[in-house]
Write an enzyme that holds these catalytic residues in place. Structure first.
Site, mmCIF file in Angstrom:
data_model
loop_
_atom_site.group_PDB
_atom_site.id
_atom_site.type_symbol
_atom_site.label_atom_id
_atom_site.label_comp_id
_atom_site.label_asym_id
_atom_site.label_seq_id
_atom_site.Cartn_x
_atom_site.Cartn_y
_atom_site.Cartn_z
ATOM 1 N N ALA A 50 -4.343 -2.784 -8.587
ATOM 2 C CA ALA A 50 -3.365 -2.987 -7.525
ATOM 3 C C ALA A 50 -2.014 -2.411 -7.932
ATOM 4 O O ALA A 50 -1.303 -1.846 -7.097
ATOM 5 C CB ALA A 50 -3.234 -4.473 -7.225
ATOM 6 N N VAL B 67 -2.144 1.276 -7.388
ATOM 7 C CA VAL B 67 -2.129 1.570 -5.958
ATOM 8 C C VAL B 67 -0.717 1.407 -5.397
ATOM 9 O O VAL B 67 -0.226 2.203 -4.602
ATOM 10 C CB VAL B 67 -3.106 0.627 -5.228
ATOM 11 C CG1 VAL B 67 -2.908 0.703 -3.742
ATOM 12 C CG2 VAL B 67 -4.531 0.973 -5.587
ATOM 13 N N ASP B 68 -0.069 0.372 -5.882
ATOM 14 C CA ASP B 68 1.206 -0.076 -5.361
ATOM 15 C C ASP B 68 2.352 0.873 -5.693
ATOM 16 O O ASP B 68 3.280 1.015 -4.920
ATOM 17 C CB ASP B 68 1.464 -1.448 -5.988
ATOM 18 C CG ASP B 68 2.488 -2.226 -5.245
ATOM 19 O OD1 ASP B 68 2.475 -2.120 -4.028
ATOM 20 O OD2 ASP B 68 3.283 -2.910 -5.886
ATOM 21 N N VAL B 69 2.273 1.536 -6.853
ATOM 22 C CA VAL B 69 3.494 2.077 -7.452
ATOM 23 C C VAL B 69 4.123 3.169 -6.603
ATOM 24 O O VAL B 69 5.319 3.121 -6.325
ATOM 25 C CB VAL B 69 3.253 2.515 -8.912
ATOM 26 C CG1 VAL B 69 2.214 3.584 -9.036
ATOM 27 C CG2 VAL B 69 4.535 2.990 -9.529
ATOM 28 N N SER C 273 3.880 3.862 -3.416
ATOM 29 C CA SER C 273 4.417 3.438 -2.132
ATOM 30 C C SER C 273 5.660 2.581 -2.311
ATOM 31 O O SER C 273 6.589 2.683 -1.508
ATOM 32 C CB SER C 273 3.353 2.694 -1.333
ATOM 33 O OG SER C 273 2.871 1.629 -2.079
#
Lengths: 281, 80
Positions: free
Chosen positions: B56, B59-61, B63
């Site tokens: 996660a 995935v997060d970084v 955006s």
């Protein structure tokens, strides 16, 4: 919260209010050569490299001292008999970090446990400053200093300098342990010969180096981005009058998750990266 | 100056939209697979959850960096 309402009325626009909250208390050399605090964001920009964000430094060092003092107090009073609630609380934190280190760090290194604990607790404490209402700490600083236009930002992790400082320290540790465990040749060999053998050396370098250099950048920017964006949303919510109370509550509750998750992730990624530095292929 | 500001706002809107869409798809996949696999092997669930949070983060970084940049463009635009 009432203070935020008044600030909005006295300040001209919403953008001014938000912009005022985005300035750091920067100490550095003015354009005319004298040293002192910057009085506007442009002035802070002109100070260039040799300027220091006093607010971030002050709060992060203060929280670091609190963290060390609390744990020291807990260790001094630790008993093997009937533990107090406080001791249980500290043990939960230490065991949580310890189990994470054990599950994802396979080499032998005495530094990793304390490092992971420090990173987790310190970043957690710095992130928690986000939950203090956005105007309280700046208002306190302005009252203490007697200057109503003083810039003061309360969340150290919303300062790129602080997060990059953490990430670069971790990056140096990765390089240090890579060279210590694998030798300089082994460390460089990972970049030069790794995916395609030694005849494709330039291609290997192009493939491996960006991934390596992206580690500290993504570590720092993840933490910074989360808290910069979070703080800005708090500021925007503070602009809407009395309806800010339920909105603040909702966003704060969501932010409790983000605070813990980001501190945990920084710790986990540090452990994983250092584990990679300790293992040879 | 006004043109730059207007275009920055449009850019910020596009950044927000695409970041949201990308992470939505990624997190949908990720969470769905997590639930699927922990339903299949419940004893692995805690281990998978650790892995889930790690992925996660990856995935997060991008955006969240994009969202930070978009906020920067809205509130203290470096080009104005």
């Amino acid at each position: 919260m009432a203070t935020s309402h008044e600030t909005v009325e006295t300040a001209q626009t919403a953008a001014d209010y938000v912009g005022h909250h985005l300035g750091f208390l920067t100490f550095g050399q003015h354009a005319d050569g004298s040293w002192g605090f910057a009085h506007s964001i442009d002035e802070a920009r002109e100070m260039g490299f040799w300027a220091i964000n006093v607010d971030s430094m002050l709060i992060s060092v203060l929280l670091g001292i609190i963290f060390v003092a609390v744990f020291r107090f807990g260790i001094k009073n630790a008993t093997s008999g009937k533990p107090s609630g406080f001791q249980n609380f500290l043990e939960i934190i230490v065991e949580f970090v310890q189990s994470n280190v054990k599950n994802s760090f396979y080499a032998k290194n005495e530094l990793i446990g304390p490092l992971a604990l420090t990173i987790f607790c310190w970043i957690f404490l710095m992130n928690t400053m986000d939950l203090v209402p956005v105007d309280w700490i700046p208002w306190l600083a302005q009252t203490v200093a007697g200057d109503s236009h003083l810039f003061f930002r309360a969340v150290p992790t919303a300062d790129l300098n602080i997060t990059l400082g953490f990430a670069i320290s971790v990056f140096f540790l990765i390089i240090f342990y890579s060279i210590k465990i694998k030798g300089l040749g082994g460390f460089l060999g990972e970049f030069a010969f790794h995916p395609f053998g030694k005849w494709a050396l330039p291609l290997n370098l192009i493939l491996e180096l960006p991934g390596f250099l992206a580690k500290p950048v993504s570590l720092a920017l993840r933490l910074y981005g989360n808290f910069f964006a979070g703080e800005l949303i708090f500021l925007v919510i503070a602009l809407v009058g009395y309806w800010q109370l339920p909105l603040h509550f909702g966003w704060s509750v969501f932010h409790i998750l983000v605070i813990t998750l980001q501190a945990y992730l920084f710790m986990m990624l540090t452990i994983v990266y250092l584990n990679q530095a300790h293992t040879t292929h | 100056m006004e043109t730059v500001q207007a275009f920055s706002l449009i850019a910020a809107a596009i950044i927000f939209g695409i970041c949201g869409a990308g992470t939505a798809v990624a997190f949908g996949n990720l969470g769905g697979k997590l639930i699927e696999s922990s339903a299949r092997q419940p004893e692995l669930a805690p281990k998978l959850q650790t892995q889930f949070f790690l992925v996660a983060a990856f995935v997060d970084v991008i955006s969240i960096i994009g969202v930070g940049m978009a906020f920067l463009f809205i509130f203290s635009n470096p080009f104005v």
